[in-house]
Every structure is written in structure tokens, then in C-alpha cells.
Design a protein around this motif. Structure first.
Motif, PDB file in Angstrom:
ATOM      1  N   LYS A 232       0.799  -1.224   0.000  1.00  0.00           N
ATOM      2  CA  LYS A 232       0.000   0.000   0.000  1.00  0.00           C
ATOM      3  C   LYS A 232       0.835   1.279   0.000  1.00  0.00           C
ATOM      4  CE  LYS A 232      -4.159  -1.633  -0.133  1.00  0.00           C
ATOM      5  NZ  LYS A 232      -5.008  -1.331  -1.315  1.00  0.00           N
ATOM      6  N   LEU A 233       1.989   1.237   0.664  1.00  0.00           N
ATOM      7  CA  LEU A 233       2.734   2.484   0.841  1.00  0.00           C
ATOM      8  C   LEU A 233       4.205   2.197   1.125  1.00  0.00           C
ATOM      9  CD1 LEU A 233       2.257   5.635   1.214  1.00  0.00           C
ATOM     10  CD2 LEU A 233       2.116   5.153   3.664  1.00  0.00           C
ATOM     11  N   TYR A 234       5.075   3.108   0.653  1.00  0.00           N
ATOM     12  CA  TYR A 234       6.491   3.058   1.007  1.00  0.00           C
ATOM     13  C   TYR A 234       6.749   4.083   2.107  1.00  0.00           C
ATOM     14  CZ  TYR A 234       6.950   1.094  -3.761  1.00  0.00           C
ATOM     15  OH  TYR A 234       6.823   0.354  -4.899  1.00  0.00           O
ATOM     16  N   ASP A 235       7.545   3.715   3.084  1.00  0.00           N
ATOM     17  CA  ASP A 235       7.996   4.650   4.112  1.00  0.00           C
ATOM     18  C   ASP A 235       9.523   4.663   4.075  1.00  0.00           C
ATOM     19  OD1 ASP A 235       8.740   6.066   6.335  1.00  0.00           O
ATOM     20  OD2 ASP A 235       7.589   4.888   7.780  1.00  0.00           O
ATOM     21  N   LYS A 240      10.675   1.023   5.472  1.00  0.00           N
ATOM     22  CA  LYS A 240       9.717  -0.082   5.536  1.00  0.00           C
ATOM     23  C   LYS A 240       8.605   0.154   4.518  1.00  0.00           C
ATOM     24  CE  LYS A 240       7.446   2.354   9.343  1.00  0.00           C
ATOM     25  NZ  LYS A 240       7.196   2.391  10.799  1.00  0.00           N
ATOM     26  N   ILE A 241       7.820  -0.894   4.273  1.00  0.00           N
ATOM     27  CA  ILE A 241       6.629  -0.750   3.439  1.00  0.00           C
ATOM     28  C   ILE A 241       5.407  -1.109   4.285  1.00  0.00           C
ATOM     29  CG2 ILE A 241       7.838  -1.268   1.287  1.00  0.00           C
ATOM     30  CD1 ILE A 241       6.579  -4.058   1.355  1.00  0.00           C
ATOM     31  N   ILE A 242       4.275  -0.545   3.889  1.00  0.00           N
ATOM     32  CA  ILE A 242       3.011  -0.812   4.579  1.00  0.00           C
ATOM     33  C   ILE A 242       2.185  -1.738   3.695  1.00  0.00           C
ATOM     34  CG2 ILE A 242       1.017   0.196   5.729  1.00  0.00           C
ATOM     35  CD1 ILE A 242       3.762   1.166   6.778  1.00  0.00           C
ATOM     36  N   SER A 244      -1.370  -4.485   3.343  1.00  0.00           N
ATOM     37  CA  SER A 244      -2.742  -4.711   3.810  1.00  0.00           C
ATOM     38  C   SER A 244      -3.149  -6.145   3.499  1.00  0.00           C
ATOM     39  CB  SER A 244      -3.682  -3.725   3.110  1.00  0.00           C
ATOM     40  OG  SER A 244      -5.034  -4.042   3.380  1.00  0.00           O
ATOM     41  N   LEU A 250      -3.601  -3.487   8.439  1.00  0.00           N
ATOM     42  CA  LEU A 250      -2.286  -3.045   7.971  1.00  0.00           C
ATOM     43  C   LEU A 250      -1.168  -3.641   8.800  1.00  0.00           C
ATOM     44  CD1 LEU A 250      -2.993   0.776   7.384  1.00  0.00           C
ATOM     45  CD2 LEU A 250      -3.112  -1.100   5.709  1.00  0.00           C
ATOM     46  N   GLN A 251      -0.059  -3.898   8.140  1.00  0.00           N
ATOM     47  CA  GLN A 251       1.139  -4.320   8.856  1.00  0.00           C
ATOM     48  C   GLN A 251       2.370  -3.793   8.123  1.00  0.00           C
ATOM     49  OE1 GLN A 251       0.455  -8.741   8.266  1.00  0.00           O
ATOM     50  NE2 GLN A 251       2.641  -8.679   7.824  1.00  0.00           N
ATOM     51  N   GLU A 252       3.482  -3.765   8.851  1.00  0.00           N
ATOM     52  CA  GLU A 252       4.708  -3.201   8.296  1.00  0.00           C
ATOM     53  C   GLU A 252       5.730  -4.293   8.038  1.00  0.00           C
ATOM     54  OE1 GLU A 252       5.959  -0.534  11.300  1.00  0.00           O
ATOM     55  OE2 GLU A 252       4.379   0.949  10.917  1.00  0.00           O
ATOM     56  N   SER A 254       9.989  -4.286   7.097  1.00  0.00           N
ATOM     57  CA  SER A 254      11.176  -3.461   6.858  1.00  0.00           C
ATOM     58  C   SER A 254      11.857  -3.865   5.550  1.00  0.00           C
ATOM     59  CB  SER A 254      12.167  -3.597   8.009  1.00  0.00           C
ATOM     60  OG  SER A 254      12.752  -4.892   8.019  1.00  0.00           O
TER      61      SER A 254
END
Length: 278
Positions: A232-235, A240-242, A244, A250-252, A254
Motif C-alpha cells: 500500500k505504501l512506502y515509508d 519499511k513498506i506498509i 494490507s 495493515l502491517q509493516e 522493513s
């Protein structure tokens, strides 16, 4: 003769950097006199550096004396008067140019005028008038808008002095694509600097985001421990990435765990976009 070494120098008219060979006794913080295409110039030594081809462009003349510094200060005051004269005459002639600075080298070889302009400026008549009024050889130098801010100085949206005026020695090519690379909103006006171009600092963390090319794409589905999880998302800051699951939980994960689970994209060998070797 003393041993020589390369040092990094800063020009006091443009705030640009270069290198020159100097005697080994010269140290950081010293003012020295060099010979350039503009004449004899007072420049500031920033510190030792590695020898490059640019190091050969200028000739060391001497370590600056008190007289050199006094002459420089006197020329700066005179150049400010010249700049006002130039602005006055340019306005009379209806020339569309933004005059930034006038500069006189130590040995008074010429008076230089730095300016920015959107279009080509026919300043031939202006040069004739200036030569008569200041009684010196005149050189007009058009610079880019980013060079203009580097010369004049300004405060950026961050509240700090603009990077180009403080330490940048060259300008990177910055395009709107860099906004997408860093997950920034595609609104260039929010990231425009004082010069009207995209801010130089956008390139400072670019390498941090280079891993994006190795990450699984957004909305791709990964099989992790037998469960399908959607990216769903890059951080990038948290590395890390998010993800679903099918219920929207949601979970993370690394970047390190992605690599350990062999979920990064295969590295390209150069002849294609990536492959997997069996």
C-alpha cells in the motif's frame, strides 16, 4: 621553493568554488590573490582538496596582504556606485535586465556587471555610456537565475540561507520526476525556491530513495508466510513498506526483512529490466 598543494577556494564576487595550487604554508581561512580571466582576485581558502583538472585553471600570486584587503574593500564600495549608475542608465534605455552586482578586480583590469534576464539584452549602448561614466573597460555577464541567487544571497522557505549561497559548487538538473521519486505531491509550486526553479535540496536525499527501484510495486500482492498481502505504501524514512491483508488490516515490513525474504525485485544485468536465474 615551497612545496605546493591544491586548495579549494571561494570567489568573493560570485560565491562559486574552484581549486588552485598554492604553497604548503597556505591554510584554511587565508585570503590569497590569484590570477584569473577577470584579473587579480582576492579569494578565500576553504581548505585542502584533491587535485583535479580544474586546479590548473588559476595562478597563485601571493598570500593577501593588508593592502590587498583594503583595496578589495575600497573596490567593493566603488563597485556599488557603479552598479547604481548601471541601473540608472539601463532604466533610461528601457533594458529589461535584473542587475545583481558590480565587481572590480584588484588590478582594475575591468568593471564587471552580473545580471539576469529572461531574454537576450542588447547592451551595446549601455556599455558605451558606462565606459564614459566610470572610465574603465566594461564587461557584462549574464547569469542564470540560480546563479543570481548564489551571487545575491537569499533566505529559503526553510528559514535558512539558500544552499547555493552557502556551499553548493554546482547545480544539479532537477525535474518534476524527482517529486514522484520521493513520494511528494506533484505540485511543483510547493517546492519552488527563491529563484523560481525547483529547490536544490530536493536532490540531497535522492540516494535514499534509489531503493524504490528494488521494491515491489504499489498494489502488487506478496505471498508472505502463506498469506496474500497487498503493498500500500512506502515509508523511506522508516525504511519499511506498509501492507494490507484481505480484511484491510495493515502491517509493516522493513526493507531488511524484504531482502531476507527475497521479495526485492531481481537486479538487472544491464541487458534487460531484471531477470531471475535458475
Amino acid at each position: 621553493m615551497d612545496n605546493i598543494k591544491p586548495v579549494r577556494i571561494r570567489f568573493l564576487d560570485t560565491n562559486k568554488f574552484s581549486e588552485v595550487l598554492v604553497p604548503s604554508k597556505v591554510k584554511k581561512g587565508d585570503f590569497i590573490v590569484i590570477e584569473s580571466e577577470k584579473g587579480q582576485e582576492l579569494v578565500l581558502v576553504m581548505g585542502n582538496c584533491v587535485y583535479t583538472d580544474d586546479t590548473k585553471n588559476y595562478k597563485f600570486v601571493r598570500v593577501a596582504t593588508k593592502e590587498d584587503i583594503a583595496t578589495f574593500d575600497k573596490h567593493e564600495e566603488e563597485a556599488e556606485e557603479f552598479l547604481n549608475i548601471c541601473k540608472e542608465e539601463a532604466e533610461k534605455l528601457g533594458l529589461e535586465m535584473n542587475l545583481l552586482k558590480s565587481y572590480i578586480p584588484l588590478n582594475r583590469t575591468k568593471a564587471l556587471f552580473y545580471y539576469t534576464a529572461e531574454n537576450r539584452v542588447d547592451f551595446r549602448e549601455l556599455v558605451k555610456i558606462l565606459a564614459k561614466r566610470v572610465k574603465m573597460r566594461i564587461e557584462m555577464r549574464q547569469v542564470g537565475v540560480r546563479d543570481g541567487v548564489q551571487i545575491a544571497g537569499a533566505v529559503g522557505v526553510c528559514g535558512q540561507q539558500c544552499c547555493c549561497n552557502l556551499f553548493l559548487d554546482k547545480f544539479e538538473n532537477i525535474t518534476v520526476e524527482i517529486l514522484a521519486e520521493q513520494n511528494l505531491p506533484p505540485t511543483p509550486t510547493k517546492f519552488t525556491g527563491v529563484c523560481g526553479r525547483l529547490m536544490c535540496c530536493l536532490t540531497f536525499e535522492r540516494e535514499t530513495y534509489s531503493i524504490k527501484n528494488d521494491l515491489p510495486e504499489i498494489e502488487s500482492v506478496l505471498d508472505i508466510e502463506g498469506k496474500p498481502l497487498t503493498v500500500k505504501l512506502y515509508d523511506f524514512i522508516g525504511e519499511k513498506i506498509i501492507l494490507s491483508d484481505e480484511e484491510g488490516n495493515l502491517q509493516e515490513l522493513s526493507f531488511e526483512e524484504l531482502e531476507r525474504l527475497n521479495l526485492l525485485k531481481p537486479k538487472s544485468c544491464g541487458s534487460c529490466n531484471g531477470c531471475s536465474n535458475n
